[in-house]
Design a protein around this motif. Structure first.
Motif, PDB file in Angstrom:
ATOM      1  N   ALA A 157       0.824  -1.207   0.000  1.00 42.68           N
ATOM      2  CA  ALA A 157       0.000   0.000   0.000  1.00 42.68           C
ATOM      3  C   ALA A 157       0.859   1.258   0.000  1.00 42.68           C
ATOM      4  CB  ALA A 157      -0.920   0.006   1.225  1.00 42.68           C
ATOM      5  N   TRP A 158       2.048   1.196   0.622  1.00 45.11           N
ATOM      6  CA  TRP A 158       2.936   2.369   0.714  1.00 45.11           C
ATOM      7  C   TRP A 158       4.052   2.179  -0.296  1.00 45.11           C
ATOM      8  CZ3 TRP A 158       2.718   6.041   5.041  1.00 45.11           C
ATOM      9  CH2 TRP A 158       3.687   7.050   4.951  1.00 45.11           C
ATOM     10  N   ARG A 159       4.063   3.045  -1.310  1.00 41.02           N
ATOM     11  CA  ARG A 159       5.074   2.970  -2.367  1.00 41.02           C
ATOM     12  C   ARG A 159       5.651   4.373  -2.499  1.00 41.02           C
ATOM     13  NH1 ARG A 159       0.369   0.810  -4.003  1.00 41.02           N
ATOM     14  NH2 ARG A 159      -0.045   2.344  -5.656  1.00 41.02           N
ATOM     15  N   ARG A 169       3.369   7.837  -2.704  1.00 45.87           N
ATOM     16  CA  ARG A 169       3.735   8.686  -1.569  1.00 45.87           C
ATOM     17  C   ARG A 169       4.967   9.512  -1.938  1.00 45.87           C
ATOM     18  NH1 ARG A 169      -0.316   6.352  -0.326  1.00 45.87           N
ATOM     19  NH2 ARG A 169      -0.751   5.068   1.506  1.00 45.87           N
ATOM     20  N   LEU A 170       4.899  10.820  -1.670  1.00 47.60           N
ATOM     21  CA  LEU A 170       6.072  11.684  -1.737  1.00 47.60           C
ATOM     22  C   LEU A 170       6.257  12.293  -0.358  1.00 47.60           C
ATOM     23  CD1 LEU A 170       8.389  13.044  -3.205  1.00 47.60           C
ATOM     24  CD2 LEU A 170       6.804  14.844  -3.943  1.00 47.60           C
ATOM     25  N   HIS A 171       7.297  11.875   0.301  1.00 46.07           N
ATOM     26  CA  HIS A 171       7.620  12.293   1.663  1.00 46.07           C
ATOM     27  C   HIS A 171       8.588  13.469   1.566  1.00 46.07           C
ATOM     28  CE1 HIS A 171      10.034  10.819   5.491  1.00 46.07           C
ATOM     29  NE2 HIS A 171       9.822  12.119   5.519  1.00 46.07           N
ATOM     30  N   ALA A 215      12.720   1.091   4.728  1.00 50.20           N
ATOM     31  CA  ALA A 215      13.438   2.205   4.097  1.00 50.20           C
ATOM     32  C   ALA A 215      14.937   2.036   4.289  1.00 50.20           C
ATOM     33  CB  ALA A 215      12.954   3.523   4.693  1.00 50.20           C
ATOM     34  N   CYS A 216      15.417   0.822   4.207  1.00 46.32           N
ATOM     35  CA  CYS A 216      16.760   0.455   4.635  1.00 46.32           C
ATOM     36  C   CYS A 216      17.853   1.227   3.892  1.00 46.32           C
ATOM     37  CB  CYS A 216      16.964  -1.039   4.445  1.00 46.32           C
ATOM     38  SG  CYS A 216      18.581  -1.620   4.995  1.00 46.32           S
ATOM     39  N   SER A 217      18.818   1.738   4.665  1.00 44.67           N
ATOM     40  CA  SER A 217      19.913   2.500   4.073  1.00 44.67           C
ATOM     41  C   SER A 217      20.822   1.642   3.205  1.00 44.67           C
ATOM     42  CB  SER A 217      20.743   3.181   5.168  1.00 44.67           C
ATOM     43  OG  SER A 217      21.275   2.225   6.068  1.00 44.67           O
ATOM     44  N   ASP A 218      20.822   0.335   3.393  1.00 42.41           N
ATOM     45  CA  ASP A 218      21.701  -0.530   2.599  1.00 42.41           C
ATOM     46  C   ASP A 218      21.416  -0.420   1.107  1.00 42.41           C
ATOM     47  OD1 ASP A 218      23.227  -1.490   4.638  1.00 42.41           O
ATOM     48  OD2 ASP A 218      22.213  -3.423   4.804  1.00 42.41           O
ATOM     49  N   THR A 219      20.143  -0.463   0.735  1.00 41.90           N
ATOM     50  CA  THR A 219      19.801  -0.464  -0.693  1.00 41.90           C
ATOM     51  C   THR A 219      18.864   0.663  -1.103  1.00 41.90           C
ATOM     52  OG1 THR A 219      17.932  -1.982  -0.319  1.00 41.90           O
ATOM     53  CG2 THR A 219      20.071  -2.973  -0.854  1.00 41.90           C
ATOM     54  N   VAL A 249       7.374   0.026   1.069  1.00 41.59           N
ATOM     55  CA  VAL A 249       8.782   0.395   0.971  1.00 41.59           C
ATOM     56  C   VAL A 249       8.899   1.846   0.538  1.00 41.59           C
ATOM     57  CG1 VAL A 249       9.521  -1.950   0.423  1.00 41.59           C
ATOM     58  CG2 VAL A 249       8.985  -0.372  -1.422  1.00 41.59           C
ATOM     59  N   GLN A 250      10.074   2.422   0.859  1.00 47.06           N
ATOM     60  CA  GLN A 250      10.313   3.813   0.471  1.00 47.06           C
ATOM     61  C   GLN A 250      11.798   4.037   0.227  1.00 47.06           C
ATOM     62  OE1 GLN A 250       8.161   7.286   2.239  1.00 47.06           O
ATOM     63  NE2 GLN A 250      10.172   7.784   3.085  1.00 47.06           N
TER      64      GLN A 250
END
Length: 478
Positions: free
Chosen positions: A100-102, A132-134, A365-369, A416-417
């Motif tokens: 739902a959150w893209r 979504r635009l954060h 929202a992992c910083s790895d990838t 995911v974001q």
């Protein structure tokens, strides 16, 4: 039409196969007929293109928008003859997103992102069926949103006199004198500009999620209003990167400030979700501040970290009263977050199991990838970046759920974001270079119907001209 001739669509639909024949029409603008049906889930759609016509059915307006995005990509594969008749490839598409959150986060605080560039990004998100635009609107290096009653936030807090040139780690490690730009950097959004941007996004199915980062990352606000901070002397808007120790003081003035700001942000942004940051909040000033220590004693707090919890409580009171949901970075898990909060899992090793311990819904929202400010290849051949490396393939192979995830964990994961922090991304051209085509890979992760890396890369080759035709810059494929 054979399977190999199927049009290249990004992100890949769940079910895409050729129909018996193509559609030829003299008026593409009226070729698509639409209908809503309760037989489909809200974001699901069915697009059918045959010689008889093009029909789009969906479970809601959001589903229709998703289908229109696919129809738009199909039109890129259309051909037009000498008589002006257009032939659209015949296909049947049945599709529904897994998540739902893209989303995509853009850091507007480090470098101001003009409204026109944000509108362009909204159009690109809609094309890729992201929703979504954060907007990271405030940080140590700049305050970007107009707040009534606190004019110095934009008069003072939106401008830094100079900016570090080069990488901040290089300046620290060399022991030499850092180099600076000679121009100030400034910019902010009026409330009316943001309301118009909200409407622009809504028309395209993209919800704008604002972020006011607190109680850390507040040096620009403290520079504007020193009484919000813990020191007796004034500070400047931060000119370099890294984490500032200048945080909000636990005083009634600062709590009133949080209430005022969030009340106005809620009025500007109709989004169900309001992000309050909560990350990277040093406690150094609180440990040495008599006012903070008195606050701890008066409220029965045993550690300085619990002061952060008190700020979250105030934020949650405002948002809950307005019927909104508090969102924070995963550090809020350490500050006893409210049970209805959403956490964004950004730090290495954090996944849905961490959110599950608190019963919280989460966004991966992992910083790895998913940090799109990282290098895309060998730093020797790339523009200056924050660090790390996240290639196009790394983004595509993101695993947002741990192996063997339970149904409960899947239910807690909203989606995911990707994040684009702008410390080293000063221009719009550089921003697009960092985003594309990695955002295309992210869209397929977010939509949830990945095929194989090889298949995606082949489709992407045909997708890149689509970006170019829309004036979107991108990094060439290796």
């Amino acid at each position: 039409m054979s399977d190999t001739a199927l049009p290249a669509i990004v992100p890949q639909p769940r079910l895409l196969h050729p129909s018996d024949s193509a559609l030829t029409t003299s008026d593409v603008a009226t070729a698509l007929s639409e209908q809503l049906t309760t037989a489909l889930a809200p974001e699901a759609y069915r697009l059918t293109v045959t010689a008889e016509g093009a029909t789009l059915a969906a479970g809601s307006e959001a589903g229709l928008r998703n289908g229109r995005a696919t129809w738009t990509q199909l039109l890129d594969h259309a051909t037009t003859d000498e008589d002006g008749r257009t032939t659209v490839p015949g296909v049947v598409v049945e599709d529904e997103p897994r998540h739902a959150w893209r989303g995509l986060m853009v850091d507007c605080a480090r470098y101001f992102t003009p409204v026109a560039e944000l509108e362009k990004l909204i159009d690109a998100l809609a094309l890729h069926r992201m929703n979504r635009l954060h907007l990271h609107l405030t940080d140590d290096q700049g305050w970007r949103v107009e707040i009534d009653g606190w004019p110095r936030l934009t008069e003072v807090g939106s401008t830094r006199p100079r900016t570090l040139a080069g990488h901040h780690r290089s300046a620290e490690n060399s022991g030499g004198e850092p180099q600076w730009t000679t121009e100030p950097h400034s910019g902010h959004y009026t409330q009316e500009e943001l309301r118009a941007l909200v409407r622009y996004g809504a028309d395209r199915g993209v919800t704008l999620v604002p972020e006011i980062d607190l109680p850390g990352h507040m040096q620009a606000a403290v520079a504007a209003y020193p009484e919000l901070g813990n020191l007796d002397q004034p500070v400047r808007v931060r000119e370099t990167w890294g984490i500032s120790e200048h945080v909000l003081a636990p005083t009634e003035t600062a709590f009133r400030f949080v209430r005022d700001v969030l009340t106005q942000v809620v009025d500007i942004f109709p989004s169900e979700w309001i992000h309050v940051g909560g990350d990277e909040c040093p406690t150094v000033e609180w440990r040495s501040s008599p006012v903070a220590q008195e606050f701890m004693a008066a409220h029965g707090l045993s550690t300085e970290r619990q002061i952060q919890r008190e700020f979250l409580k105030v934020a949650r009171e405002v948002l809950s009263a307005a019927g909104r949901t508090l969102v924070g970075w995963d550090e809020i898990l350490e500050a006893e977050p409210p049970a209805d909060a959403i956490t964004m899992l950004w730090r290495r090793g954090k996944d849905v199991t961490d959110a599950e311990q608190h019963g919280l819904r989460c966004v991966y929202a992992c910083s790895d990838t998913l940090y799109l400010d990282h290098y895309q290849a060998d730093p020797e051949h790339e523009p200056l970046a924050l660090g790390g490396r996240s290639t196009l393939e790394d983004v595509y192979r993101t695993q947002e759920l741990p192996a063997g995830a339970s149904q409960e964990q899947r239910d807690l994961l909203l989606g995911v974001q990707g994040q684009l922090w702008r410390e080293y991304v000063p221009t719009s051209e550089h921003l697009e270079y960092m985003l594309f085509p990695r955002l295309c890979a992210l869209s397929e992760v977010a939509w949830g119907h990945r095929t194989s890396w090889e298949d995606f890369r082949q489709r992407l080759q045909q997708h890149l001209p689509r970006l170019a035709a829309r004036g979107i810059g991108y990094r060439q494929l290796d």
